[in-house]
Scaffold this motif. Structure first.
Motif, short mmCIF file in Angstrom:
data_model
loop_
_atom_site.label_atom_id
_atom_site.label_comp_id
_atom_site.label_asym_id
_atom_site.label_seq_id
_atom_site.Cartn_x
_atom_site.Cartn_y
_atom_site.Cartn_z
N PHE A 159 -7.48 0.95 3.37
CA PHE A 159 -7.21 -0.49 3.38
C PHE A 159 -6.14 -0.92 4.37
CE2 PHE A 159 -8.50 -0.39 -1.37
CZ PHE A 159 -9.84 -0.38 -1.00
N GLY A 181 -10.10 -0.81 -5.09
CA GLY A 181 -9.86 0.62 -5.22
C GLY A 181 -10.35 1.18 -6.54
N MET A 210 -6.47 4.68 -0.91
CA MET A 210 -6.40 3.23 -0.75
C MET A 210 -5.55 2.85 0.47
SD MET A 210 -5.98 2.00 -4.72
CE MET A 210 -5.43 0.38 -4.22
N LEU A 212 -5.79 8.75 -5.36
CA LEU A 212 -6.30 7.38 -5.40
C LEU A 212 -5.49 6.46 -4.49
CD1 LEU A 212 -7.92 5.01 -6.68
CD2 LEU A 212 -6.19 4.98 -8.51
N ASN A 213 -4.17 6.51 -4.61
CA ASN A 213 -3.33 5.59 -3.83
C ASN A 213 -3.25 5.99 -2.36
OD1 ASN A 213 -2.33 3.57 -5.77
ND2 ASN A 213 -1.49 5.35 -6.83
N ALA A 229 -13.23 3.93 -7.16
CA ALA A 229 -12.82 5.22 -7.72
C ALA A 229 -13.47 5.54 -9.06
CB ALA A 229 -11.29 5.25 -7.87
N PHE A 287 -6.55 -5.44 -3.50
CA PHE A 287 -6.67 -4.04 -3.09
C PHE A 287 -6.94 -3.14 -4.29
CE2 PHE A 287 -4.02 -4.85 0.92
CZ PHE A 287 -5.13 -4.72 1.74
N LYS A 288 -6.19 -3.37 -5.35
CA LYS A 288 -6.32 -2.51 -6.53
C LYS A 288 -7.68 -2.69 -7.20
CE LYS A 288 -1.38 -2.14 -7.53
NZ LYS A 288 -1.31 -0.68 -7.42
N LEU A 333 0.84 -1.20 0.00
CA LEU A 333 0.00 0.00 0.00
C LEU A 333 0.87 1.25 0.00
CD1 LEU A 333 -2.81 -1.08 2.51
CD2 LEU A 333 -3.05 -0.75 0.05
#
Length: 556
Positions: free
Chosen positions: A291, A250, A287, A283-284, A254, A246-247, A88
């Motif tokens: 997360f 996400g 996340m 975005l990251n 998003a 996770f991605k 992450l």
């Protein structure tokens, strides 16, 4: 056509520059980056994430970080939840690098390329030269971004290009898919995000489409990690799988927010480039925040979807030689060292079994132990082949010495395995099948030599693992003691022969051969100490540095 070729060449130059930076950083700081990660992730999830940010900011590749962390999990050095926390943070690190490169730094490109070439040509095999590769890569990335901007300014006027982009822009799912495919093809989500931001700034790509491509590039980096580790051990594959989960979540969360981003935030973000790269960063960051508390559930999901196979008869096959670690030479060396210890464990099993076969006359056990020599040989071949795939040019002085030590260690283990196999064949032919037995005194001597041999093997494994000069000196001292015992026991055996002891006469040939073979095994074990002492300057070429070494040098 000319402008399209210019654009493709500029994109290729961007991808190549990213590759040069990543490999250069790994070659210069690979071992230190591993130490930073190893120290940081052992504390808590927040520290693990911060470590991921820092390491990835240097590597400019979350995929490279994923391979390093996944190898750590495969070796049992860190837990899967902490590894996912690192990932992450790694995505945030990539986003920060993207923001930095979004500024107009083209004026730095000539300076970086010139300095890098001078350093690399003048000292190519040193860390200074390898750092020159990093500077060259950074300069090429900046140059490529400028070339992309210039090429797209002409292409944006083409009706064909506009029609093609309009067809893609009509479907968000197609945009995400395109971004993911581009990230896979270029082996770098960073390069694709920078490319997208540059194209958006030139007007060739609409902003909403650019954000869709960014989501796809983010997803593509997760797919890239899964594909890269597809042939690795299951424990290694859990990390990229969890990161991909996770991605996926996400991106799904998003995607509906793109419209809100453009409506409410774009007017306050300035240039189009800032809109794209800050969307990627936001975005990251989101996340990571959302997360970080879910690393344990995602880890459980990854292990449930990709369960560990049951250890079967193939449990003695190589299981530390992770092919995905070859891109990080220092990590690959560590994998090879662990496999070498696994080979030594198999040799120890063979060595321990010799005494049981002598005492119990167990032919089935003798056969099983002899089959283990095939395993030792297979492990030797696998380790040797794995090491040949590591670029020697990418290794530092210490790592290169370790490379040589591993090769030497595995050769010694392979030769010990061959010697044990011959011993077992002799015991079967000269003792078990003929119904003979050693005298009580002879058996006591064999037990004494065998016990010392097992202790020396374990000490030799410790020397190989830790590189302790004191233990290496102790191992050479044991070689001298073992030689003295072998001479003494050979003399006492001759005394028993002169006394017409029946058991000694029947097993004389086997007894002499056996203690001679045990001495040969001990010599191979003690050979582990020489590279350690030589690198520490504690061993003269003539081996006359000390009394013990002088005695050894005269008789060997």
């Amino acid at each position: 056509m000319k402008h399209l070729l210019n654009l493709l060449a500029a994109v290729a130059l961007l991808v190549w520059g990213t590759h040069l930076v990543r490999t250069g950083i790994l070659r210069v700081f690979g071992a230190n980056l591993r130490q930073v990660l190893a120290r940081s992730v052992g504390r808590n999830r927040v520290n693990a994430a911060l470590a991921g940010v820092g390491v990835t900011a240097l590597l400019q590749s979350s995929t490279a970080t994923a391979l390093i962390v996944a190898a750590f999990v495969g070796q049992g050095l860190i837990t899967l939840p902490l590894a996912l926390a690192v990932m992450l943070g790694a995505d945030v690190g990539t986003s920060l690098v993207t923001v930095i490169f979004s500024f107009d730094l083209s004026w730095l490109s000539p300076l970086l390329i010139f300095s890098g070439v001078v350093l690399f040509i003048s000292r190519p095999s040193t860390n200074v030269g390898r750092f020159g590769r990093v500077l060259i890569g950074l300069g090429l990335m900046l140059l490529a971004l400028r070339l992309i901007s210039e090429a797209t300014q002409v292409m944006v006027q083409s009706p064909v290009v506009r029609a093609l982009l309009a067809s893609i822009n009509s479907d968000l799912l197609l945009e995400i898919t395109t971004g993911a495919v581009l990230a896979l093809l270029s082996y770098s989500s960073l390069a694709i995000v920078l490319l997208t931001a540059t194209l958006a700034a030139s007007g060739i790509v609409p902003v909403d489409m650019a954000l869709g491509l960014v989501l796809g590039a983010n997803l593509g980096s997760g797919l890239l990690g899964v594909l890269t580790t597809s042939r690795s051990a299951v424990e290694v594959r859990h990390v990229p799988l969890g990161n991909l989960l996770f991605k996926c979540i996400g991106v799904a969360l998003a995607a509906p927010c793109i419209g809100l981003w453009l409506t409410h935030l774009r007017p306050h973000l300035g240039p189009t480039v800032s809109t794209v790269v800050l969307f990627h960063l936001t975005l990251n960051l989101a996340m990571a925040v959302l997360f970080l508390g879910l690393v344990h559930p995602i880890a459980r999901a990854a292990t449930r979807w990709l369960p560990k196979p049951e250890r079967g008869p193939a449990g003695n096959r190589p299981h530390h030689l992770d092919p995905s670690a070859l891109g990080t030479p220092s990590l690959a060396i560590s994998c090879a060292a662990r496999e070498a210890l696994h080979q030594a464990d198999v040799v120890e099993t063979m060595l321990l079994g010799i005494l049981t076969v002598i005492r119990t006359n167990d032919l089935r056990l003798a056969e099983d132990l002899r089959k283990l020599d095939d395993t030792v040989d297979e492990l030797y071949s696998a380790i040797k082949y794995y090491l040949t795939k590591i670029s020697r040019e990418a290794l530092g002085e210490e790592e290169s010495r370790r490379w040589t030590d591993i090769i030497s260690f595995t050769i010694n283990m392979e030769q010990i395995g061959d010697t044990i196999e011959r011993i077992l064949i002799d015991i079967e032919d000269k003792k078990i099948r003929k119904g003979r037995s050693f005298s009580e005194a002879g058996m006591a001597e064999i037990c004494e030599l065998h016990a010392r041999l097992v202790d020396n093997l374990r000490l030799g494994m410790s020397v190989f693992l830790n590189g302790s000069v004191r233990d290496a000196q102790k191992l050479l001292e044991e070689k001298a003691r073992f030689r003295d015992l072998e001479h003494a026991y050979a003399a006492t055996h001759l005394s028993r022969l002169s006394g017409n002891t029946v058991q000694s006469i029947e097993t004389s040939s086997l007894h002499i051969d056996l203690i001679s073979d045990l001495k040969r095994i001990n010599s191979h074990i003690c050979s582990i100490a020489y590279p350690i002492l030589e690198s520490a300057g504690a061993l003269a070429p003539s081996r006359l540095r000390s009394d013990v070494l002088a005695k050894d040098g005269v008789t060997s």
